[in-house]
Scaffold this motif. Structure first.
Motif, PDB file in Angstrom:
ATOM      1  N   UNK A 129       0.827  -1.208   0.000  1.00 56.90           N
ATOM      2  CA  UNK A 129       0.000   0.000   0.000  1.00 56.90           C
ATOM      3  C   UNK A 129       0.859   1.254   0.000  1.00 56.90           C
ATOM      4  N   UNK A 130       0.433   2.226  -0.797  1.00 60.98           N
ATOM      5  CA  UNK A 130       1.025   3.551  -0.733  1.00 60.98           C
ATOM      6  C   UNK A 130       0.083   4.463   0.026  1.00 60.98           C
ATOM      7  N   UNK A 131       0.633   5.161   1.019  1.00 61.66           N
ATOM      8  CA  UNK A 131      -0.142   6.097   1.826  1.00 61.66           C
ATOM      9  C   UNK A 131       0.346   7.518   1.553  1.00 61.66           C
ATOM     10  N   UNK A 132      -0.594   8.436   1.506  1.00 65.78           N
ATOM     11  CA  UNK A 132      -0.264   9.854   1.407  1.00 65.78           C
ATOM     12  C   UNK A 132      -1.101  10.614   2.432  1.00 65.78           C
ATOM     13  N   UNK A 134      -6.261  14.645   5.828  1.00 64.22           N
ATOM     14  CA  UNK A 134      -6.851  13.455   5.243  1.00 64.22           C
ATOM     15  C   UNK A 134      -5.744  12.449   4.938  1.00 64.22           C
ATOM     16  N   UNK A 135      -6.070  11.172   5.060  1.00 64.96           N
ATOM     17  CA  UNK A 135      -5.144  10.095   4.731  1.00 64.96           C
ATOM     18  C   UNK A 135      -5.663   9.394   3.481  1.00 64.96           C
ATOM     19  N   UNK A 136      -4.764   9.090   2.553  1.00 68.50           N
ATOM     20  CA  UNK A 136      -5.111   8.436   1.289  1.00 68.50           C
ATOM     21  C   UNK A 136      -4.329   7.131   1.182  1.00 68.50           C
ATOM     22  N   UNK A 137      -4.988   6.097   0.618  1.00 70.61           N
ATOM     23  CA  UNK A 137      -4.333   4.797   0.486  1.00 70.61           C
ATOM     24  C   UNK A 137      -4.680   4.146  -0.851  1.00 70.61           C
ATOM     25  N   UNK A 138      -3.636   3.691  -1.555  1.00 70.04           N
ATOM     26  CA  UNK A 138      -3.800   2.867  -2.749  1.00 70.04           C
ATOM     27  C   UNK A 138      -3.215   1.496  -2.418  1.00 70.04           C
ATOM     28  N   UNK A 139      -3.978   0.435  -2.655  1.00 70.97           N
ATOM     29  CA  UNK A 139      -3.551  -0.899  -2.236  1.00 70.97           C
ATOM     30  C   UNK A 139      -3.493  -1.846  -3.430  1.00 70.97           C
ATOM     31  N   UNK A 140      -2.449  -2.683  -3.451  1.00 72.62           N
ATOM     32  CA  UNK A 140      -2.229  -3.631  -4.544  1.00 72.62           C
ATOM     33  C   UNK A 140      -1.933  -5.018  -3.969  1.00 72.62           C
ATOM     34  N   UNK A 141      -2.691  -6.013  -4.426  1.00 69.23           N
ATOM     35  CA  UNK A 141      -2.492  -7.396  -3.999  1.00 69.23           C
ATOM     36  C   UNK A 141      -2.479  -8.280  -5.238  1.00 69.23           C
ATOM     37  N   UNK A 188      -6.859  -3.269  -7.898  1.00 69.34           N
ATOM     38  CA  UNK A 188      -6.387  -2.245  -6.948  1.00 69.34           C
ATOM     39  C   UNK A 188      -7.556  -1.569  -6.241  1.00 69.34           C
ATOM     40  N   UNK A 189      -7.320  -1.129  -5.021  1.00 65.21           N
ATOM     41  CA  UNK A 189      -8.358  -0.428  -4.254  1.00 65.21           C
ATOM     42  C   UNK A 189      -7.840   0.924  -3.792  1.00 65.21           C
ATOM     43  N   UNK A 190      -8.804   1.821  -3.513  1.00 61.92           N
ATOM     44  CA  UNK A 190      -8.482   3.172  -3.079  1.00 61.92           C
ATOM     45  C   UNK A 190      -9.338   3.513  -1.868  1.00 61.92           C
ATOM     46  N   UNK A 191      -8.715   4.179  -0.878  1.00 58.01           N
ATOM     47  CA  UNK A 191      -9.425   4.611   0.322  1.00 58.01           C
ATOM     48  C   UNK A 191      -8.976   6.018   0.696  1.00 58.01           C
ATOM     49  N   UNK A 192      -9.855   6.771   1.306  1.00 55.58           N
ATOM     50  CA  UNK A 192      -9.479   8.059   1.884  1.00 55.58           C
ATOM     51  C   UNK A 192     -10.440   8.418   3.008  1.00 55.58           C
ATOM     52  N   UNK A 252       9.418   6.652 -17.529  1.00 57.83           N
ATOM     53  CA  UNK A 252       8.415   6.326 -18.543  1.00 57.83           C
ATOM     54  C   UNK A 252       7.139   5.867 -17.834  1.00 57.83           C
ATOM     55  N   UNK A 253       5.986   6.449 -18.228  1.00 59.69           N
ATOM     56  CA  UNK A 253       4.707   6.053 -17.622  1.00 59.69           C
ATOM     57  C   UNK A 253       4.372   4.631 -18.060  1.00 59.69           C
ATOM     58  N   UNK A 254       4.182   3.738 -17.086  1.00 56.08           N
ATOM     59  CA  UNK A 254       3.851   2.357 -17.425  1.00 56.08           C
ATOM     60  C   UNK A 254       2.423   1.995 -17.045  1.00 56.08           C
ATOM     61  N   UNK A 255       1.777   2.845 -16.220  1.00 50.75           N
ATOM     62  CA  UNK A 255       0.387   2.559 -15.874  1.00 50.75           C
ATOM     63  C   UNK A 255      -0.281   3.800 -15.293  1.00 50.75           C
ATOM     64  N   UNK A 256      -1.606   3.858 -15.509  1.00 49.44           N
ATOM     65  CA  UNK A 256      -2.448   4.871 -14.898  1.00 49.44           C
ATOM     66  C   UNK A 256      -3.628   4.173 -14.251  1.00 49.44           C
ATOM     67  N   UNK A 257      -3.921   4.569 -12.996  1.00 50.31           N
ATOM     68  CA  UNK A 257      -4.986   3.930 -12.231  1.00 50.31           C
ATOM     69  C   UNK A 257      -5.977   5.001 -11.792  1.00 50.31           C
ATOM     70  N   UNK A 258      -7.253   4.737 -11.973  1.00 44.47           N
ATOM     71  CA  UNK A 258      -8.293   5.697 -11.591  1.00 44.47           C
ATOM     72  C   UNK A 258      -8.359   5.840 -10.071  1.00 44.47           C
ATOM     73  N   UNK A 259      -8.882   6.961  -9.613  1.00 38.52           N
ATOM     74  CA  UNK A 259      -9.211   7.129  -8.200  1.00 38.52           C
ATOM     75  C   UNK A 259     -10.699   7.434  -8.077  1.00 38.52           C
TER      76      UNK A 259
END
Length: 552
Positions: free
Chosen positions: A78-81, A103-110, A115-119, A529-536
């Motif tokens: 998970x990446x947290x911001x 606010x805390x933001x989280x992107x999670x990858x398993x 992928x999931x997103x939380x805030x 180089x951009x290798x991926x874009x993920x929606x929020x």
């Protein structure tokens, strides 16, 4: 013969001209060294209004779509911001990014999962009272709170806000704690659940007693390269002037470790410094054998109990002091340098020079010059949103030093006590660009390293933003930017088992001023180089700092 000579001279001139043009086009110096070039054109630029606008929505573990490319399957964790949630509530608002409700933001990858997103908002005392009253409550602010506080509100604030608890700077993982820790500029911490981001606990780790006043602590912990223990400082003074507490005002260096499955704080040593020379220390360094307290030239002066920024002043006559303390016995050496302004350490490490002496090295992005920096200006007003979004505010005129940055290396000889400052080459174009928010491979913190990733802003070009990669060992650089796309501080995710320092990916939320939406971008850390874009699920405003936590 004359014609042949004329032809030869003409060809030579054309060849030299062509070489010059190629060199300028690729920003090359020293042969094969390529420097990053950022777009400084002004046509078609939009302001990143959505980065500095409140976002009230909360979501939990919502699945998000991969819009382009693929996130590497080895990216597991998970990446947290941490950053902006709300600038206003009811009829009152704040003007500085640091003062926005957190606010805390989280992107999670398993593996094998979407992928999931939380805030979620950080449920601080300030947040809870503001929501209950449906109005932003009076509290200590770095910038301004509008409308201004009344005399009665200031009295009320001193009763309710003994500790400014709106932590919105940095997420961190402390050994022995179950949650994710969110920091501010004081030794008061919040833990949130790592998965659902719900509030868990508000706490202090070190109990210094009732006769001790704690003023400040670093927003950034420093992690030991071998043990994984975290280090920070607390500035202390005795309310009894030392009569009962026996305390001499100064910086208490603390190790946060784990004992019996619980997180504990242990004092490493004390650096006596009077209140009249208290400095703002936003981040510290740690190496295998030392912890470094860098006291640069931002003075903390107790002018106001309500407006924090009025207490932070640059002093042209105050030298930079770096204290290097032994982790073994708490003894320390002090090194003096000219006045500098900076807040974010890139890295610190030890090395042995040609004479066999141990040197402690600290790298910083600093303002190139402080000669034009007015004494009465607060450095943190750089994050005043009314200035940032004002097309008529001229940073080069009002805040010129903030538009010119130099990476500097501070080298301290532990045997001789001598110190020197070495400027790294300026490896980006245009030069007049703000470079800060450094991030690097966490596995190399406290050790010799080469690569650092930074965030760039062109303040007077509608805040055009980008990402800069520097190779400090070989003097190379890479840059990424795109018209009306605004990334924030990038987070490095190392490839498991990688042999190379820059083998991994970068991640950062990117605001698109054309659509008003945010996406998570994933770059190859080697060439950007951009290798991926993920929606929020929702727009993501400005975030200050982040952290990658790998999946266990």
């Amino acid at each position: 013969l004359f014609h042949y000579r004329l032809l030869f001279v003409t060809m030579l001139i054309l060849l030299l001209l062509f070489s010059t043009l190629v060199s300028l086009a690729t920003c090359q110096t020293g042969g094969s060294t390529k420097y990053a070039q950022f777009d400084d054109s002004t046509e078609g630029r939009l302001q990143p209004t959505g980065l500095f606008t409140s976002q009230m929505d909360e979501v939990e573990s919502e699945e998000v779509e991969v819009l382009e490319g693929e996130v590497p399957d080895w990216v597991q964790g998970s990446m947290y911001k941490v950053g902006v949630g709300a600038f206003e509530l009811g009829n009152r608002r704040v003007t500085n990014v640091i003062d926005a409700l957190s606010k805390v933001y989280r992107w999670s990858f398993s593996p094998g999962k979407t992928p999931t997103f939380s805030t979620k908002f950080l449920k601080t005392g300030i947040y809870n009272r503001s929501v209950e009253s449906e109005n932003l409550v009076p509290h200590r602010v770095l910038g301004d709170i509008l409308p201004p506080l009344t005399a009665f509100e200031k009295i009320k604030m001193t009763l309710w806000d003994a500790n400014r608890d709106n932590n919105n700077i940095t997420p961190w993982k402390l050994k022995g704690r179950d949650g994710l820790t969110v920091t501010g500029e004081g030794p008061l911490y919040f833990d949130v659940h790592e998965e659902n981001l719900d509030f868990m606990e508000k706490y202090k780790i070190v109990d210094n007693g009732m006769f001790v006043k704690e003023f400040m602590s670093g927003s950034h912990f420093a992690k030991h390269p071998t043990t994984g223990d975290s280090y920070n400082y607390i500035y202390l003074t005795g309310l009894d002037k030392g009569l009962l507490s026996g305390l001499v005002p100064g910086y208490q260096m603390v190790k946060f470790t784990e004992e019996g499955g619980k997180s504990v704080g242990k004092v490493v040593g004390h650096i006596p410094v009077g209140l009249d020379d208290m400095r703002v220390v936003h981040s510290i360094g740690v190496t295998e054998n030392y912890v470094i307290l860098p006291r640069l030239s931002l003075r903390a002066i107790l002018n106001s109990t309500f407006h924090v920024c009025s207490n932070i002043k640059f002093d042209h006559k105050t030298p930079t002091m770096m204290h290097v303390m032994s982790l073994t016995d708490g003894t320390y050496k002090t090194f003096q340098f000219p006045p500098f302004i900076s807040v974010h350490i890139i890295n610190s490490f030890e090395r042995v020079n040609s004479d066999g002496d141990v040197e402690v090295v600290v790298d910083y992005p600093t303002l190139t010059t402080t000669h034009d920096f007015p004494d009465h200006y607060c450095y943190y007003e750089i994050l005043n949103v009314d200035q940032i979004l004002n097309d008529n505010f001229n940073y080069r005129k009002e805040w010129r030093p903030l538009t010119d940055v130099t990476l500097r290396r501070f080298v301290m000889n532990m045997r001789t006590g001598a110190g020197q400052v070495i400027d790294h080459p300026q490896m980006w174009m245009p030069r007049i660009i703000h470079v800060d928010f450094p991030y690097m491979n966490d596995l190399y913190r406290g050790r010799p390293f080469c690569f650092v990733y930074l965030h760039t802003i062109q303040w007077d070009n509608r805040n055009a933003m980008g990402i800069l990669k520097l190779d400090l060992c070989n003097q190379r650089s890479w840059g990424w930017d795109d018209l009306n796309l605004f990334p924030v501080e990038p987070i490095f995710v190392p490839r498991p088992g990688a042999a190379e320092e820059d083998d991994g990916v970068l991640m950062a939320p990117v605001y698109d001023a054309r659509t008003g939406n945010s996406e998570l971008y994933v770059w190859d850390a080697k060439d950007l180089r951009v290798i991926s874009r993920v929606a929020t699920s929702v727009r993501v405003p400005w975030t200050n700092h982040g952290l990658w936590v790998p999946e266990e």
